[in-house]
Motif scaffolding. Structure first.
Motif, PDB file in Angstrom:
ATOM      1  N   GLU A  64      12.184  47.079  25.509  1.00  0.00           N
ATOM      2  CA  GLU A  64      10.847  46.546  25.708  1.00  0.00           C
ATOM      3  C   GLU A  64       9.806  47.519  25.143  1.00  0.00           C
ATOM      4  OE1 GLU A  64      13.029  47.147  28.069  1.00  0.00           O
ATOM      5  OE2 GLU A  64      13.454  45.329  29.213  1.00  0.00           O
ATOM      6  N   ASN A  66       6.083  47.433  25.989  1.00  0.00           N
ATOM      7  CA  ASN A  66       4.901  46.863  26.610  1.00  0.00           C
ATOM      8  C   ASN A  66       3.951  47.921  27.172  1.00  0.00           C
ATOM      9  OD1 ASN A  66       7.328  44.623  27.765  1.00  0.00           O
ATOM     10  ND2 ASN A  66       5.869  44.117  26.157  1.00  0.00           N
ATOM     11  N   LYS A  71       5.526  51.330  22.614  1.00  0.00           N
ATOM     12  CA  LYS A  71       5.030  50.726  21.375  1.00  0.00           C
ATOM     13  C   LYS A  71       5.088  51.735  20.236  1.00  0.00           C
ATOM     14  CE  LYS A  71       2.117  47.078  23.295  1.00  0.00           C
ATOM     15  NZ  LYS A  71       0.750  46.528  23.438  1.00  0.00           N
ATOM     16  N   GLU A 139       6.911  39.684  23.942  1.00  0.00           N
ATOM     17  CA  GLU A 139       7.181  40.116  22.578  1.00  0.00           C
ATOM     18  C   GLU A 139       5.943  40.084  21.692  1.00  0.00           C
ATOM     19  OE1 GLU A 139      11.378  38.806  20.921  1.00  0.00           O
ATOM     20  OE2 GLU A 139      10.224  37.075  21.614  1.00  0.00           O
ATOM     21  N   GLY A 145       3.043  42.226  23.833  1.00  0.00           N
ATOM     22  CA  GLY A 145       4.084  42.779  22.980  1.00  0.00           C
ATOM     23  C   GLY A 145       3.548  43.382  21.688  1.00  0.00           C
TER      24      GLY A 145
END
Length: 296
Positions: A64, A66, A71, A139, A145
């Motif tokens: 993930e 998030n 990121k 996402e 996302g």
């Protein structure tokens, strides 16, 4: 009303040997995940596969992204189609004479990131890169996302011995959207290859109260009269990779453990017995686009 459908066990049907590379992955284990994926491609070759399929975003384990830290990690893990890892996969495809659908996080030309699947042929050529069209909020860059959705679908013709077959790609959540497989069928797909990253349910245990994603996938194969191969992660997710036939047949489902299963699919039957009659049992030829477009 029950319609008879052709038997997939008929003799003398040309086909393709497809390897389901159910790789064990862990979040952000770029080196380990990639190493295990390359080992799976080697195993696919040793088992006689014509084409191998990996899970979705296999290199970074579909971790993930998030929050700001993750990121940044995803941006660092993403690479362009001519990046070092994809280049290595292309070289291995040449060495092994193996086609491959490889799921990865792709760095785009404008620094956007796509959830992508590269279709690499046995000569190392990138025949197409499918960028996941349908993204859930977790996402999508439009929500929380980081992935930018893709704009189009692709079908590639691949020759095995004397026969050419049309193969399309989709990724995970795409299978829940009917238009995905419908568009691939309209492009002539006989087999759809689907990298996956989510827990699966067992196909030998029918849901009693509601439809699940696996039942939906059977419906997608049936309504478009084509084969669908779905390949999931082991470890990071619960495996259960599976193959569905053009009448919704469950051909194979793997367990939770990592491994490579190779199945011969009689793809010739799609063009000869299913798609040859557009007014056949699922009625592709009865569609009325001039009506539908009024509601789009």
């Amino acid at each position: 009303m029950k319609f008879p459908t052709p038997s997939l066990t008929e003799k003398d049907l040309a086909g393709m040997r497809v390897a389901l590379c159910q790789v064990e992955t862990a979040r952000w284990d770029l080196v380990g995940n990639f190493t295990r994926t390359l080992e799976a491609l080697q195993t696919a070759h040793e088992k006689g596969a014509d084409i191998a399929v990996t899970p979705e975003c296999v290199i970074h384990g579909y971790a993930e992204a998030n929050n700001a830290e993750d990121k940044a990690r995803l941006l660092a893990a993403a690479e362009p189609i001519d990046g070092p890892r994809i280049t290595q996969v292309r070289e291995i495809c040449v060495k092994l004479k193996l086609h491959c659908v490889f799921g990865f996080a792709e760095s785009g030309e404008k620094q956007e990131v796509h959830n992508s699947a590269a279709f690499i042929d046995c000569e190392g050529q990138v025949r197409h890169v499918y960028r996941k069209v349908h993204l859930r909020p977790a996402e999508s860059i439009a929500y929380e996302g980081l992935f930018t959705p893709g704009p189009e679908f692709h079908v590639t013709s691949v020759q095995v011995k004397e026969k050419a077959f049309k193969l399309g790609t989709m990724i995970c959540f795409d299978r829940e959207i009917p238009e995905t497989t419908r568009c691939l069928r309209a492009l002539g797909a006989e087999l759809v290859l689907c990298p996956l990253a989510t827990d699966t349910n067992r196909l030998d245990t029918l849901p009693v109260d509601q439809a699940d994603n696996e039942l939906i996938t059977r419906a997608r194969a049936t309504e478009n009269e084509l084969f669908i191969v779905v390949v999931n992660h082991a470890g990071r997710f619960n495996g259960g990779s599976f193959v569905i036939g053009p009448a919704g047949e469950v051909i194979l489902q793997m367990g939770a453990e990592p491994g490579v299963e190779v199945v011969t699919l009689p793809l010739e039957i799609v063009a000869q017995r299913f798609h040859a009659d557009p007014h056949g049992w699922m009625g592709w030829g009865y569609r009325r686009d001039e009506v539908y477009r009024n509601y789009l």
